[in-house]
Write a protein that holds these residues in place. Structure first.
Motif, PDB file in Angstrom:
ATOM      1  N   SER A 295       0.827  -1.215   0.000  1.00  0.00           N
ATOM      2  CA  SER A 295       0.000   0.000   0.000  1.00  0.00           C
ATOM      3  C   SER A 295       0.856   1.257   0.000  1.00  0.00           C
ATOM      4  CB  SER A 295      -0.927  -0.008   1.218  1.00  0.00           C
ATOM      5  OG  SER A 295      -0.170  -0.071   2.423  1.00  0.00           O
ATOM      6  N   ASP A 299       0.243   1.563  -3.657  1.00  0.00           N
ATOM      7  CA  ASP A 299      -1.165   1.775  -3.333  1.00  0.00           C
ATOM      8  C   ASP A 299      -1.957   0.475  -3.398  1.00  0.00           C
ATOM      9  OD1 ASP A 299      -3.106   3.480  -2.390  1.00  0.00           O
ATOM     10  OD2 ASP A 299      -3.916   3.914  -4.362  1.00  0.00           O
ATOM     11  N   GLY A 300      -1.296  -0.662  -3.155  1.00  0.00           N
ATOM     12  CA  GLY A 300      -1.976  -1.949  -3.136  1.00  0.00           C
ATOM     13  C   GLY A 300      -1.394  -2.918  -4.143  1.00  0.00           C
TER      14      GLY A 300
END
Length: 539
Positions: A295, A299-300
């Protein structure tokens, strides 16, 4: 909002009456100030944008005479916003000649009743101007606060650029010292940076230049470090005439960028190295170890099933491609599942969801300088296999001259001839077939020649030539035998000779090559050798 004549007319307490509307839009044009004068020519005391108030003390009732013949025309050229005529002081009504002149010059004209003093109008305009300035200061303060907050994001440089464009309602581009766009608020800018010319030539650190081009008000700021080093240029544009762009806000953005670029460069390098290390861990099968940090880095992580992309090309093109996946920028990444990416050994490696892999590839292929290899579908623990497929697909794309290739997409994908550099294949072929490079079978003798020597092969000198149709090169015989999958009768029909002769020729070829023609590996090697060899050069 700025005080306008329309806003003034709407004030019921003033009881103003519009007589001449003037040019379209003139009632909504901001008023800079108000001035009272009974002079025959008040223009020396005006700067433009003012509202003129008068009672007509020196004006005749009917004929303007020579003194007032060009009265309104002079005011129009001076940029007057309108004329307010106080009735009931020296004239019971506005003189007709003044009304006609205002109509001819498109200058707004309104009447001021006797009970309304000019000072009341002056105070109203003064308060409007003060309120407008106060609102402007408040707006500037709010915008400055938003820009300052951009400095504390993960990618301050990109955020400042995009936020500045949002606040000014236009577009913004950041150029490096070489004049190349490195960040922009829009994928396609309405102005080519190369067209700005002298506007991007600065002789003073921190200098600013302002130009109007193709319907845009454009400001260009030179960005320098505190030490005096050129860091780049900030160019902003807003559709409108010169002066409509919010220059103070763009100037502040340039100042913030001068502080953010240096520190951002160091942070970007550190982030890039961390992403590369984590990307390598994923491709080696350790995705679960990387997941806790995904993340913060990307961002994931994308959802399974996955596709691995190997992107190769010029370094500058790869840096541009990497920005496409950046989750903290305004790009394709904003509308897609997260992408795990990193630079490994001069290649950009990316893991994306298979469901939108085609959209990612489409975005990459807009730059003709990159080549993309795609793996087949996989899951996280299967990434090592997918990495191998993406590597092969990109290598074959480079060899085949195509920009993108998916593993197994077409016949021959991953084959030896597409994976090995052509010059190496030719060298292998020539060495493999060198023992039979000068071996020629003479068709003038043997069963078809009537001399009973069995069609013996002869090694001819380099300058020897045989009449057309009277000889066969051993390489051609071997190639035909391989194409016919070793079937003697089919070879005989193709070459126009007896099948027993084919058997004898192949025995001599096998002996010359010192190989067993029944061995599958040998047959495979000979097939590629015949495909790539330069022999026979003479027949």
């Amino acid at each position: 909002m700025s005080i306008t004549l329309n806003a003034l007319l709407e004030q019921r307490s003033l009881h103003l009456s519009l007589v001449v509307e003037g040019a379209p839009g003139s009632l909504d044009t901001p008023i800079s100030w108000v001035h009272s004068s009974e002079s025959i020519d008040p223009t020396p005391y005006l700067e433009g944008g003012e509202l003129l108030l008068l009672t007509g003390l020196l004006m005749p009732e009917r004929d303007p005479g020579e003194d007032f013949r060009l009265y309104v025309d002079r005011l129009a050229h001076c940029g007057i916003r309108g004329i307010g005529f106080g009735v009931g002081v020296h004239h019971a009504a506005i003189p007709e000649w003044l009304v006609r002149q205002c109509e001819a010059s498109d200058v707004p004209l309104f009447s001021v009743p006797l009970e309304v003093s000019f000072i009341a109008i002056t105070k109203m305009i003064s308060r409007g101007i003060a309120d407008d300035k106060q609102q402007g200061f408040a707006r500037l303060y709010r915008n400055q606060q938003q820009l300052l907050r951009s400095v504390h994001t993960l990618d301050p440089v990109s955020t400042i650029v995009s936020k500045t464009a949002e606040l000014i309602g236009g577009w913004v581009a950041l150029l490096n010292p070489a004049g190349t766009v490195t960040e922009s608020s829009h994928r396609f800018l309405p102005i080519e940076m190369s067209a700005l010319g002298d506007a991007l030539t600065f002789s003073v650190l921190g200098e600013a230049k302002f130009v109007a081009m193709r319907g845009y008000d454009i400001a260009a700021f030179h960005i320098a470090s505190p030490a005096g080093q050129t860091l780049g240029y900030l160019v902003a544009g807003y559709r409108g005439e010169k002066g409509t762009l919010d220059h103070p806000l763009v100037a502040q953005a340039a100042a913030l960028l001068s502080l953010a670029i240096s520190s951002s460069a160091d942070a970007s390098r550190a982030l890039g190295r961390l992403r590369a290390a984590m990307m390598r861990q994923c491709l080696e099968g350790g995705a679960e170890l990387v997941r806790p940090y995904a993340s913060d880095l990307w961002d994931g992580m994308p959802a399974e099933p996955l596709t691995v992309l190997r992107v190769t090309g010029e370094q500058e093109a790869l840096e541009t491609a990497q920005r496409l996946f950046e989750p903290f920028r305004k790009s394709l990444a904003k509308n897609m599942n997260p992408a795990v990416f990193g630079m490994i050994e001069s290649d950009l490696w990316v893991v994306v969801s298979q469901s939108n892999a085609a959209e990612w590839v489409e975005g990459l292929l807009r730059d003709s300088r990159v080549i993309v290899g795609q793996s087949s579908g996989c899951i996280w623990r299967d990434l090592p296999r997918a990495r191998h497929e993406a590597y092969q697909a990109a290598s074959e794309a480079m060899t085949s001259g195509v920009q993108s290739l998916r593993y197994g997409q077409r016949e021959g994908a991953g084959s030896l001839e597409n994976m090995v550099e052509p010059s190496k294949m030719r060298a292998f072929a020539d060495l493999k077939l060198a023992p039979i490079s000068s071996l020629i079978f003479n068709l003038a003798v043997g069963p078809h020649g009537g001399r009973g020597d069995g069609g013996k092969a002869t090694v001819q000198p380099d300058d020897w030539t045989e009449p057309d149709g009277m000889s066969l090169h051993a390489v051609d015989v071997l190639r035909t035998w391989l194409e016919c999958r070793g079937k003697a009768e089919e070879v005989a029909r193709t070459l126009g000779i007896h099948r027993h002769t084919v058997t004898k020729y192949m025995a001599q070829i096998g002996k010359a090559l010192s190989v067993d023609l029944s061995d599958p590996q040998t047959v495979a090697e000979l097939w590629f050798a015949c495909k790539f060899t330069r022999f026979p050069e003479k027949n």
